[in-house]
Write an enzyme that holds these catalytic residues in place. Structure first.
Site, mmCIF file in Angstrom:
data_model
loop_
_atom_site.group_PDB
_atom_site.id
_atom_site.type_symbol
_atom_site.label_atom_id
_atom_site.label_comp_id
_atom_site.label_asym_id
_atom_site.label_seq_id
_atom_site.Cartn_x
_atom_site.Cartn_y
_atom_site.Cartn_z
ATOM 1 N N TYR A 20 0.818 -1.217 0.000
ATOM 2 C CA TYR A 20 0.000 0.000 0.000
ATOM 3 C C TYR A 20 0.854 1.269 0.000
ATOM 4 C CZ TYR A 20 -4.410 -2.495 0.489
ATOM 5 O OH TYR A 20 -5.515 -3.273 0.242
ATOM 6 N N ALA A 78 11.032 1.983 12.783
ATOM 7 C CA ALA A 78 9.988 2.659 13.560
ATOM 8 C C ALA A 78 9.710 1.974 14.890
ATOM 9 C CB ALA A 78 8.714 2.754 12.720
ATOM 10 N N LEU A 125 3.196 0.804 7.731
ATOM 11 C CA LEU A 125 4.053 -0.275 8.226
ATOM 12 C C LEU A 125 3.407 -0.986 9.404
ATOM 13 C CD1 LEU A 125 5.818 0.608 11.076
ATOM 14 C CD2 LEU A 125 6.520 2.366 9.444
ATOM 15 N N LEU A 174 -2.483 2.952 8.072
ATOM 16 C CA LEU A 174 -3.272 1.880 7.447
ATOM 17 C C LEU A 174 -3.661 0.881 8.521
ATOM 18 C CD1 LEU A 174 -3.654 1.661 4.276
ATOM 19 C CD2 LEU A 174 -1.709 3.038 4.891
ATOM 20 N N TYR A 176 -6.712 -2.425 9.719
ATOM 21 C CA TYR A 176 -7.444 -3.563 9.166
ATOM 22 C C TYR A 176 -8.611 -3.933 10.067
ATOM 23 C CZ TYR A 176 -8.557 -8.085 7.237
ATOM 24 O OH TYR A 176 -9.245 -9.128 6.695
ATOM 25 N N TYR A 186 -5.563 -13.713 12.096
ATOM 26 C CA TYR A 186 -4.827 -12.443 12.212
ATOM 27 C C TYR A 186 -4.382 -12.336 13.667
ATOM 28 C CZ TYR A 186 -3.793 -7.556 10.930
ATOM 29 O OH TYR A 186 -3.181 -6.356 10.647
ATOM 30 N N LYS A 194 -3.957 -3.082 15.855
ATOM 31 C CA LYS A 194 -4.789 -2.275 14.948
ATOM 32 C C LYS A 194 -5.905 -1.569 15.727
ATOM 33 C CE LYS A 194 -2.696 -3.003 11.002
ATOM 34 N NZ LYS A 194 -1.763 -1.970 10.510
ATOM 35 N N SER A 226 0.387 -8.221 -0.472
ATOM 36 C CA SER A 226 1.684 -7.564 -0.300
ATOM 37 C C SER A 226 2.650 -8.550 0.340
ATOM 38 C CB SER A 226 1.523 -6.365 0.632
ATOM 39 O OG SER A 226 1.139 -6.839 1.909
HETATM 40 P P1 NAD Z 1 4.230 -4.050 2.892
HETATM 41 O O1 NAD Z 1 5.082 -5.242 3.103
HETATM 42 O O2 NAD Z 1 4.282 -3.382 1.558
HETATM 43 O O3 NAD Z 1 4.501 -2.912 3.969
HETATM 44 C C1 NAD Z 1 4.886 -3.121 5.279
HETATM 45 C C2 NAD Z 1 6.216 -2.412 5.441
HETATM 46 O O4 NAD Z 1 6.529 -2.262 6.836
HETATM 47 C C3 NAD Z 1 7.390 -3.177 4.822
HETATM 48 O O5 NAD Z 1 8.023 -2.370 3.837
HETATM 49 C C4 NAD Z 1 8.324 -3.407 6.006
HETATM 50 O O6 NAD Z 1 9.671 -3.312 5.627
HETATM 51 C C5 NAD Z 1 7.922 -2.262 6.911
HETATM 52 N N1 NAD Z 1 8.317 -2.423 8.316
HETATM 53 C C6 NAD Z 1 8.126 -3.493 9.136
HETATM 54 N N2 NAD Z 1 8.639 -3.236 10.358
HETATM 55 C C7 NAD Z 1 9.143 -1.967 10.311
HETATM 56 C C8 NAD Z 1 9.820 -1.157 11.240
HETATM 57 N N3 NAD Z 1 10.074 -1.572 12.490
HETATM 58 N N4 NAD Z 1 10.216 0.089 10.855
HETATM 59 C C9 NAD Z 1 9.985 0.520 9.596
HETATM 60 N N5 NAD Z 1 9.361 -0.216 8.661
HETATM 61 C C10 NAD Z 1 8.952 -1.459 9.019
HETATM 62 O O7 NAD Z 1 2.757 -4.531 3.250
HETATM 63 P P2 NAD Z 1 1.334 -3.811 3.298
HETATM 64 O O8 NAD Z 1 0.382 -4.943 3.450
HETATM 65 O O9 NAD Z 1 1.165 -2.866 2.175
HETATM 66 O O10 NAD Z 1 1.378 -3.038 4.689
HETATM 67 C C11 NAD Z 1 1.255 -1.636 4.812
HETATM 68 C C12 NAD Z 1 0.202 -1.313 5.864
HETATM 69 O O11 NAD Z 1 -1.086 -1.708 5.371
HETATM 70 C C13 NAD Z 1 0.378 -2.050 7.193
HETATM 71 O O12 NAD Z 1 0.043 -1.200 8.255
HETATM 72 C C14 NAD Z 1 -0.640 -3.164 7.081
HETATM 73 O O13 NAD Z 1 -1.041 -3.664 8.340
HETATM 74 C C15 NAD Z 1 -1.752 -2.425 6.382
HETATM 75 N N6 NAD Z 1 -2.809 -3.256 5.804
HETATM 76 C C16 NAD Z 1 -2.499 -4.242 4.923
HETATM 77 C C17 NAD Z 1 -3.505 -5.043 4.410
HETATM 78 C C18 NAD Z 1 -3.178 -6.157 3.423
HETATM 79 O O14 NAD Z 1 -4.009 -7.036 3.205
HETATM 80 N N7 NAD Z 1 -2.016 -6.133 2.789
HETATM 81 C C19 NAD Z 1 -4.845 -4.819 4.766
HETATM 82 C C20 NAD Z 1 -5.140 -3.787 5.656
HETATM 83 C C21 NAD Z 1 -4.116 -3.014 6.175
#
Ligand code: NAD
Length: 296
Positions: A20, A78, A125, A174, A176, A186, A194, A226
């Site tokens: 995302y 982070a 993240l 972001l 969920y 989950y 969350k 992702s």
């Molecule tokens: P993604 O893998 O693209 O992004 C997650 C990122 O977090 C990664 O790049 C990872 O390197 C980074 N990360 C992890 N620990 C970290 C830290 N300590 N410091 C800095 N960066 C760190 O996956 P995504 O699914 O796009 O996730 C992005 C956001 O969207 C998250 O908050 C996730 O919970 C949320 N989200 C995802 C979904 C889904 O189905 N993919 C649904 C709802 C919400």
């Protein structure tokens, strides 16, 4: 959204072109926003290498034919606010040794020095080391790690980046649906993280609204395959479930979350703060699964 042109955003949590964060970067770049990235410290080198080798070139293409570019890419972890928080074994890890100043406060200082103020902050993240374990089997350590990296990290980002964000700026995270409804699988305290993130969105909207005159919102996104989601293990099934059961019968595109994020960052959303906005084809509103065999 002409008001976004020339604005600056810091996006925390881009590690490839599948998530995302990347989709939001593209949506904001389409509107003329300058993009600054924070990439998780241990994957910084591989991200930069892939970027430079052209691995993302196809998905870097914007609608105007130009390529998505980043003004600067910082290492960011982070889970840490200052160097004092970083455990010795992490400091000594070779992926961390080669970079300095990757904690939230240090990165905020660097961004201020390099760019002055920003206008938009995106927190994309999350990390839950025990995400595959049911909550009932989650350790205290795993639970606190999930809350720390996935929820408190946002509080800290608002603390440190709030002061370098222009008035009327926008912060977005972001989240969920598992925060408020049962989504089996989950685990590891990620549902709790969350829920905290959404509650903090409201409290921070009040506190940071008053202190920095900025808006704080979160998008409750539907499933996307992702890298992070694949680590949970059943993301393809979740995407199929949403397509069968959501009011809108279509795949959810990351770009749709991107455009909602751009809207929330723009003046069109100038009265919107403290909100959890569902961008999930409407699945959150369903009480009954339409593909349940019981109903056939
Ligand atoms: P993604 O893998 O693209 O992004 C997650 C990122 O977090 C990664 O790049 C990872 O390197 C980074 N990360 C992890 N620990 C970290 C830290 N300590 N410091 C800095 N960066 C760190 O996956 P995504 O699914 O796009 O996730 C992005 C956001 O969207 C998250 O908050 C996730 O919970 C949320 N989200 C995802 C979904 C889904 O189905 N993919 C649904 C709802 C919400």
């Amino acid at each position: 959204m002409h008001d976004l042109k020339g604005k600056k955003t810091f996006i925390a949590g881009v590690g490839d072109d599948q998530g995302y964060g990347w989709a939001i970067a593209k949506a904001l770049a389409e509107q003329g926003v300058e993009i600054i990235l924070g990439v998780w410290t241990p994957i910084l080198n591989i991200f930069k290498k892939n970027f430079e080798n052209g691995k993302f070139d196809v998905s870097r293409k914007l609608q105007n034919g130009k390529l998505l570019t980043f003004s600067k890419i910082y290492a960011l972890d982070a889970a840490f606010d200052t160097q004092d928080d970083v455990p010795e074994e992490i400091k000594m890890n070779k992926r961390y040794q080669s970079v300095d100043g990757y904690t939230i406060s240090e990165v905020a200082k660097k961004v201020k020095k390099d760019f002055g103020n920003i206008d938009i902050f995106i927190h994309s993240l999350a990390n839950g080391p025990e995400v595959k374990l049911p909550l009932l089997e989650t350790s205290r350590k795993g639970y606190l790690a999930a809350i720390s990296a996935s929820a408190y990290s946002f509080v800290s980002c608002v603390q440190h980046f709030g002061p370098i964000t222009n008035a009327h700026g926008s912060f977005l995270s972001l989240t969920y649906l598992a925060s408020e409804r049962i989504v089996p699988g989950y685990g590891g305290g990620m549902s709790s993280a969350k829920a905290a993130l959404e509650s903090d969105t409201r409290m921070l909207a009040f506190e940071a609204g008053k202190k920095f005159n900025i808006r704080i919102n979160t998008i409750s996104a539907g499933p996307l395959a992702s890298r992070a989601a694949k680590a949970i293990g059943f993301i393809e099934k979740m995407c199929a479930y949403y397509e069968k059961n959501a009011p809108l019968k279509k795949p959810l595109k990351a770009a749709e979350v991107g455009s909602a994020a751009a809207f929330l960052a723009s003046d069109m959303a100038s009265a919107i703060t403290g909100v959890t906005l569902y961008v999930d084809n409407g699945l959150h509103a369903m009480a009954i699964s339409q593909d349940s065999p019981t109903l056939m």
